[in-house]
Design a protein around this motif. Structure first.
Motif, short mmCIF file in Angstrom:
data_model
loop_
_atom_site.label_atom_id
_atom_site.label_comp_id
_atom_site.label_asym_id
_atom_site.label_seq_id
_atom_site.Cartn_x
_atom_site.Cartn_y
_atom_site.Cartn_z
N MET A 139 0.70 -1.10 0.07
CA MET A 139 -0.12 -0.04 0.06
C MET A 139 0.66 1.25 -0.01
O MET A 139 2.03 1.41 0.61
CB MET A 139 -0.88 -0.11 1.08
CG MET A 139 -1.61 -0.85 1.39
SD MET A 139 -3.10 -0.60 2.50
CE MET A 139 -4.11 -2.30 2.49
N ILE A 174 0.98 -5.15 18.35
CA ILE A 174 0.21 -6.12 17.38
C ILE A 174 0.89 -6.62 16.43
O ILE A 174 0.07 -7.33 15.35
CB ILE A 174 -0.91 -5.03 16.64
CG1 ILE A 174 -0.11 -4.02 15.81
CG2 ILE A 174 -1.88 -4.26 17.58
CD1 ILE A 174 -1.05 -3.23 14.75
N SER A 229 -7.79 -0.60 7.52
CA SER A 229 -8.23 0.63 7.01
C SER A 229 -8.82 0.21 5.96
O SER A 229 -10.06 0.61 5.52
CB SER A 229 -7.08 1.50 6.47
OG SER A 229 -6.44 2.25 7.58
N ARG A 278 -8.31 -2.27 13.85
CA ARG A 278 -6.99 -1.70 14.15
C ARG A 278 -6.77 -0.99 12.95
O ARG A 278 -6.51 -1.28 11.58
CB ARG A 278 -5.83 -2.83 14.05
CG ARG A 278 -6.10 -3.92 15.23
CD ARG A 278 -5.05 -5.07 15.10
NE ARG A 278 -4.81 -5.54 13.64
CZ ARG A 278 -5.82 -6.66 13.21
NH1 ARG A 278 -6.42 -7.24 14.13
NH2 ARG A 278 -5.46 -7.16 12.21
#
Ligand SMILES: *Cc1c(COP(=O)(O)O)cnc(C)c1O
Length: 267
Positions: A1, A93, A219, A234
Motif C-alpha cells: 500500500m 500488534i 483501514s 486496528r
C-alpha cells in the motif's frame, strides 16, 4: 500500500486528526447499523507505526489514548519519548520474538499477536518480574497465506487450553489479518472463520480465559470485519495517512501490491 494507490491524506494538524477520526467513527457507526450492532461494542485502535512523535502528539491532542505498533523496538522508543503523556496506552500488534518479551512486559498494556507457548512463557516470566499483567489476543492465520503469522485455526483450541498456566496473561480473544483482496467475497470468509472459531472456543474455554474479543479489520476492510463481529478494529492509514513503508516490511513476501484495491473500493 502506498500514497499512489490510496486516497488517505496525511494528517498534519490536530484538526486533520479530528476530521479523520470522526470519519472513521462514522464509518464504524454505519457498519454497526447495517449489522444491527451497538457502536460502543467496537473499539477503535489507531495504529501509529512509521508515524513520527510530533504527529502522534497531534493525534493524542485530538483524543487518541490507545496506539497500536507492529514492531516492538519502535513501540518502545515511542513509549519512552512520550512518557509525559501518562494516559497513553501501547498495544503491540505484531509478531514477537522471545528475546523481546522483556521489553513488551515493561511498557505494553496489550499484546495482540500471541501465537506460541514459548512467547507466552517468556512474557509470563518477565511480567511476573515486573509485577505486571498484560491483555493478550491469540493470533490466528485465517487466510492460509504462508506470509501471515498466527496459529492455524485447527491448533487454536489446544493452544488456548495451555494458557491458564500463565497467570499474568489476561486472554481476551482472537486476532487476525484477513486476505488482502479487492473482492469482499474473498476477504469476508477470513472474518467469518475467526468469529466461528471464537464462538466455538467460548463454549469450551478454560476458566479465566476470555473469548469475547475479536480483533479484525484494518483501514481497507474494517467495515466488513464489523459486519462479521469485530470488537476491535486496528486502523492506521485512514487516521494518520497513507504509509510509504510497504506492507511487505510487516508481512514478508506478501503480494499485496497486486491485490490492494479493496481499500479504495470501500473507502
Ligand atoms: C499496520 C497494521 C494495521 C493497520 O493497517 P492500516 O492499513 O494502516 O489500517 C493493522 N494490524 C496490523 C497487525 C498492522 O501491522
Amino acid at each position: 500500500m502506498n500514497a499512489q494507490t490510496h486516497p488517505w491524506p496525511t494528517a498534519h494538524s490536530v484538526e486533520d486528526f479530528r476530521r479523520n477520526l470522526a470519519a472513521v467513527h462514522r464509518r464504524i457507526a454505519d457498519a454497526c447499523s447495517r449489522a444491527g450492532r451497538d457502536p460502543s461494542d467496537v473499539r477503535l485502535l489507531p495504529v501509529s507505526k512509521t508515524v513520527p512523535e510530533e504527529r502522534i502528539r497531534l493525534a493524542y491532542a485530538a483524543g487518541c489514548r490507545d496506539l497500536g505498533e507492529n514492531k516492538v523496538q519502535e513501540a518502545q522508543r515511542k513509549a519512552e519519548a512520550m512518557v509525559d503523556l501518562a494516559d497513553l496506552r501501547w498495544s503491540v500488534i505484531g509478531h514477537l520474538q522471545t528475546n523481546k518479551a522483556k521489553v513488551v512486559a515493561r511498557f505494553a498494556t496489550e499484546f495482540q499477536a500471541l501465537d506460541s507457548l514459548r512467547v507466552a512463557e517468556a512474557l509470563d516470566r518477565r511480567l511476573q518480574a515486573e509485577g505486571r499483567a498484560l491483555d493478550v489476543f491469540v493470533q490466528v492465520n485465517t487466510s492460509g497465506e504462508a506470509s501471515k503469522f498466527g496459529l492455524p485455526p485447527s491448533e487454536v483450541a489446544g493452544f488456548v487450553r495451555a494458557l491458564p498456566g500463565f497467570s499474568t496473561l489476561r486472554v481476551r480473544g482472537l486476532m487476525t489479518l484477513a486476505l488482502l483482496s479487492a473482492d469482499p467475497a474473498r476477504v469476508r470468509p477470513c472474518f467469518v472463520l475467526l468469529r466461528e472459531l471464537r464462538d466455538r472456543l467460548r463454549q469450551e474455554a478454560p476458566a479465566g480465559i476470555g473469548m469475547d474479543e475479536l480483533s479484525m479489520g484494518m483501514s481497507g476492510d474494517f467495515e466488513l470485519a464489523i459486519e462479521e463481529g469485530a470488537t476491535v478494529v486496528r486502523v492506521g492509514q485512514a487516521i494518520f495517512g497513507a504509509r510509504a513503508t510497504p506492507d511487505s516490511h510487516y508481512w514478508p513476501d506478501d503480494d499485496r501490491a497486486a491485490t490492494s484495491t479493496a481499500s479504495e473500493q470501500t473507502a
